[in-house]
Design an enzyme around this catalytic site. Sequence first.
Site, PDB file in Angstrom:
ATOM      1  N   ARG A   1      -5.652   5.825  -8.114  1.00  0.00           N
ATOM      2  CA  ARG A   1      -5.263   7.234  -8.146  1.00  0.00           C
ATOM      3  C   ARG A   1      -5.299   7.780  -9.580  1.00  0.00           C
ATOM      4  NH1 ARG A   1       0.245   7.225  -4.722  1.00  0.00           N
ATOM      5  NH2 ARG A   1       0.098   9.474  -5.092  1.00  0.00           N
TER       6      ARG A   1
ATOM      7  N   LEU B   1       0.875  -1.172   0.000  1.00  0.00           N
ATOM      8  CA  LEU B   1       0.000   0.000   0.000  1.00  0.00           C
ATOM      9  C   LEU B   1       0.912   1.222   0.000  1.00  0.00           C
ATOM     10  CD1 LEU B   1      -2.725  -0.847   2.705  1.00  0.00           C
ATOM     11  CD2 LEU B   1      -2.918  -1.055   0.223  1.00  0.00           C
ATOM     12  N   ASP B   2       0.516   2.255  -0.737  1.00  0.00           N
ATOM     13  CA  ASP B   2       1.287   3.498  -0.723  1.00  0.00           C
ATOM     14  C   ASP B   2       1.378   4.036   0.701  1.00  0.00           C
ATOM     15  OD1 ASP B   2       1.540   3.459  -3.504  1.00  0.00           O
ATOM     16  OD2 ASP B   2      -0.338   4.557  -3.787  1.00  0.00           O
ATOM     17  N   ARG B   3       2.425   4.815   0.964  1.00  0.00           N
ATOM     18  CA  ARG B   3       2.627   5.369   2.302  1.00  0.00           C
ATOM     19  C   ARG B   3       1.364   6.057   2.835  1.00  0.00           C
ATOM     20  NH1 ARG B   3       6.961   8.201   5.354  1.00  0.00           N
ATOM     21  NH2 ARG B   3       8.453   7.930   3.652  1.00  0.00           N
TER      22      ARG B   3
END
Length: 308
Positions: free
Chosen positions: A244, A143-145
Amino acid sequence: MNKRNSHTPKNTAEPKQYTVKEPEELLRFLLNTLSNLGRNSVKAILSRGQVAVNGKVETRYNCQLHPGQIVTIRREKIVEAPPLIGLKILHEDDDVIVVQKEAGLLSISSGKGIENELTAYRQLMEHVRQANSNNRIFIVHRLDRDTSGVMMFAKSEKIQQALQNSWKDSVHERVYVALVEGAVKKAEGTISSWLKESATLKMYSSRHPGDGQHAVTHYKVITADRHFSLLEVRLETGRKNQIRVHMQDIGHPIVGDKKYGSKTKPIGRMGLHARVLSFAHPTTGKLMRFETDIPKSFYQPFRSTPAK
């Protein structure tokens, strides 16, 4: 009489025995019995072979206990494990660890020379090594930060490869919630495109069908006003930054996602949360499903105006 048992070492706690009163899994029994200890410490006691059932050492978390059985616990080696920061363990067995990650925590180090960087990977590696210094964990997906929610790690390279090689078939559900800018007019829809990565490591949808990795995203509006929309997003494919990019493509970038077109940051973070992960267990084949709550902050922008 105060006569000491000659077989008991000095400065060592006596093993304690407990009688099982009702059917229960061993880990749950220990958590209730050793309620003064943290969950990680109880797991460490179990993993180190300090628990016996009817005189036989038992290390399985899910060992089924029955009324009348005697559980013996030796506690001389108990060391409280360090607390996990920005992480909560939802499930752990011999093969996988499923966690809920908070926004702001990296899944794994960016590899830019920061050895002691706090990451989910590093903390979970330390967690499994509490039981055995040879234990390791392996990344399955990321997962992205700035994305919160459910993610999974493997506890062996064999399990990691099995999950990654069969990801499309093993994973039954990946559901996110996204807080996006503007009013999404269609109650539900599907976005399909071919994703490519630019020289600056930014993903984008190619204008040419077949040029890049095919990505399919399904969305449904949960609530909306003229400023923001809260969406349930289901992934049919799992490409890098897929949600996104697709939200930017339809003109409704995720709030706080400056990289992909957002101009607002109403909740102080990126509005993306991995809410549900459902998969077939790589060893047992059993369907595992983990669902988390939508972050309360995602509803904050709607409190000043009535939701549609």
